[in-house]
Design an enzyme around this catalytic site. Structure first.
Site, PDB file in Angstrom:
ATOM      1  N   TYR A   1       0.869  -1.173   0.000  1.00  0.00           N
ATOM      2  CA  TYR A   1       0.000   0.000   0.000  1.00  0.00           C
ATOM      3  C   TYR A   1       0.904   1.220   0.000  1.00  0.00           C
ATOM      4  O   TYR A   1       2.085   1.113   0.325  1.00  0.00           O
ATOM      5  CB  TYR A   1      -0.923   0.007   1.226  1.00  0.00           C
TER       6      TYR A   1
ATOM      7  N   SER B   1       0.567   5.013  12.642  1.00  0.00           N
ATOM      8  CA  SER B   1       0.885   3.594  12.572  1.00  0.00           C
ATOM      9  C   SER B   1      -0.270   2.823  11.956  1.00  0.00           C
ATOM     10  O   SER B   1      -1.432   3.190  12.084  1.00  0.00           O
ATOM     11  CB  SER B   1       1.227   3.048  13.954  1.00  0.00           C
ATOM     12  N   LYS B   2       0.115   1.743  11.288  1.00  0.00           N
ATOM     13  CA  LYS B   2      -0.851   0.927  10.567  1.00  0.00           C
ATOM     14  C   LYS B   2      -1.921   0.387  11.522  1.00  0.00           C
ATOM     15  O   LYS B   2      -3.067   0.226  11.155  1.00  0.00           O
ATOM     16  CB  LYS B   2      -0.070  -0.234   9.923  1.00  0.00           C
ATOM     17  N   ARG B   3      -1.517   0.115  12.758  1.00  0.00           N
ATOM     18  CA  ARG B   3      -2.461  -0.462  13.713  1.00  0.00           C
ATOM     19  C   ARG B   3      -3.497   0.563  14.174  1.00  0.00           C
ATOM     20  O   ARG B   3      -4.650   0.252  14.362  1.00  0.00           O
ATOM     21  CB  ARG B   3      -1.725  -1.000  14.947  1.00  0.00           C
TER      22      ARG B   3
END
Ligand code: GLU
Ligand code: ZN
Length: 475
Positions: A17, A239-241
């Site tokens: 991504y 952050s991705k989380r």
């Protein structure tokens, strides 16, 4: 022809991504190149075989294209240049600036512990004259003193004492060159003048620069710019989380590419005149790396949506209709066959004024295309349950009034006057008078202008919904 003053590059690693931070890096490189009439090259850092899948790389091309970022010349793929990197390591070995090392990680660690000093490699194999062998790596011979200095457009002069650097690895025991080697070799080979990238890479910079200087001491020093970190509202690194970090998340949400590009330009930069929302050519004209701040940039979703709403309002209506298409045909809360482009176009100018993202469009018109409007519980409770007497009175007045508006009499003004006239004559606030009609017809207490909505919905369906609501009123 002389070389352009700016040859920048965007060098993403395919990760599946495009991170917002990478998109911002791409944009700042593009702005720098386009502002200077220079060039932007694209280099895919796909040395990690796992990540060099063609579809992951395609995604980078597509998302850059969506943002309106173009590049010059052929795309460079690091996966096809392994020989170049190996050659560079060979040259460093030949000139004595690199050497073979046979130490295992455990040995390195044990010696560091025995020393009781700082962890890391101690230069054990520097003068052992080793050659290639099983488990051997190649290390760079870092000078014991002196500084490695960069000129950074944002941070000024940044000094890295060489004493802080171990003799770092250039070539893994697998024969694969490290990221730093590939990065340095390619920037030299591609004659890059401006290295613009995220602040997270600042720590890698001295190693890359040392390799570069060792390979080609005569090459002019590049200009660096390490862009500030992007943080969320809690000042944490995105952050991705925790956060929506992929550009695709915003594409899916109906952020317009021009709004996204405009917003990304503001992450660390602002135009000298303070006018933040403006066409890209004006941003290109004003953009300067020297005006980028060191301070972390807050990724403010509300501001992005505000900018997006501004861009949406400025679209010609037919473009707004076109660009809404995807959201009108994907996962819609109505059966596809009930959709009517004609009715949507009638409401479009009003919807356009109100939405912040294109994904909000269906929520403004769903009541027209649903057999029955989705009843929003909170709206029903507030308007119909709290004051059922008023709701009954208004629904009955509307039904009686609209029954009389037959044929050509079904006109916007008459639709409006029916309810407003009754409210005024009976000294009921107009706002309170409309609310039950809106909830009955659209299911919600808020939405596009009511009378236009009712006109588009049509007399029969409006009357049917008013009667259904009247039946459902608590007594
Ligand atoms: N490939 C690196 C990354 O995606 C960027 C390297 C660079 O810009 O120098 O983090
Ligand atoms: Zn060693």
């Amino acid at each position: 022809m002389s070389a352009p003053a700016v040859r920048a590059r965007f060098a993403p690693s395919p990760t599946g991504y495009l991170h917002l931070g990478s998109a911002r890096t791409a944009l700042f490189n593009w702005l720098t190149a386009r502002h200077a009439g220079g060039e932007l090259l694209l280099r895919i850092e796909d040395t990690d075989a796992e990540r060099s899948k063609p579809e992951l790389i395609d995604l980078i091309f597509r998302t850059l294209g969506w943002l309106g970022i173009d590049w010059d010349g052929e795309v460079v793929h690091q996966s096809q240049r392994a020989d170049l990197y190996r050659d560079a390591v060979e040259r460093l070995l030949a000139s004595g600036q690199a050497y073979w090392c046979s130490c295992t990680p455990d040995e390195v660690k044990a010696r560091a512990e025995a020393r009781g000093g700082k962890p890391g490699y101690d230069g054990h194999c520097r003068d052992r004259g080793l050659g290639p062998g099983d488990g051997h790596v190649v290390r760079f011979r870092v000078a014991d003193d002196g500084d490695t200095v960069i000129h950074d457009e944002i941070r000024g002069e940044v000094r890295f004492p060489n004493a802080d650097l171990d003799d770092f690895v250039l070539l893994r025991s697998t024969g694969v060159a490290m990221f730093h080697v590939a990065n340095a070799v390619d920037d030299l080979d591609m004659a890059i003048t401006h290295i613009i990238r995220g602040e997270d890479l600042l720590n890698a910079t001295p190693k890359i620069l040392l390799i570069r200087q060792a390979l080609d001491p005569a090459a002019p020093a590049p200009t660096f710019a390490h862009l500030p970190l992007i943080v969320n509202e809690k000042r944490q690194k995105l952050s991705k989380r925790r956060d929506d970090v992929a550009l695709e998340d915003y594409i899916a949400r109906g952020i317009l590419p021009e709004a996204m590009a405009n917003y990304l330009a503001l992450l660390g930069w602002g135009p000298p005149d303070g006018v933040e929302i403006r066409p890209m050519p004006e941003i290109i004209e004003r953009f300067a790396l020297a005006d980028v701040t060191k301070a972390s940039a807050f990724f403010d979703v509300a501001k992005l949506e505000h900018i997006n709403a501004t861009y949406i309002r400025e679209l010609p209506v037919d473009q707004f209709v076109n660009r809404s298409t995807h959201w009108l045909f994907t996962d819609t809360p109505w059966p596809a066959e009930r959709f009517s482009a004609e009715r949507f176009e009638l409401l479009a100018p009003m919807v356009q004024e109100r939405v912040r993202t294109l994904s909000e469009v269906p929520g403004y018109v769903d009541f027209v295309f649903q057999a029955d409007p989705t009843r929003d519980d909170a709206s029903w409770e507030k308007v119909m349950v709290k004051d059922p007497a008023l709701a009954r009175r208004m629904l009955e007045a509307a039904i009686a009034g609209y029954e009389a508006l037959e044929g050509d009499a079904w006109q916007l003004q008459a639709i409006n006057d029916t309810v407003i006239g009754y409210a005024d004559a009976n000294e009921i606030s107009r706002k309170k008078a409309q609310a039950p009609i809106r909830v009955a017809v659209t299911g919600r207490a808020v939405g596009p202008p009511l009378w236009e909505s009712i006109e588009v919905l049509g007399r029969d369906e409006t009357l049917r919904r008013l009667r259904v609501a009247l039946d459902d009123l608590p007594s």
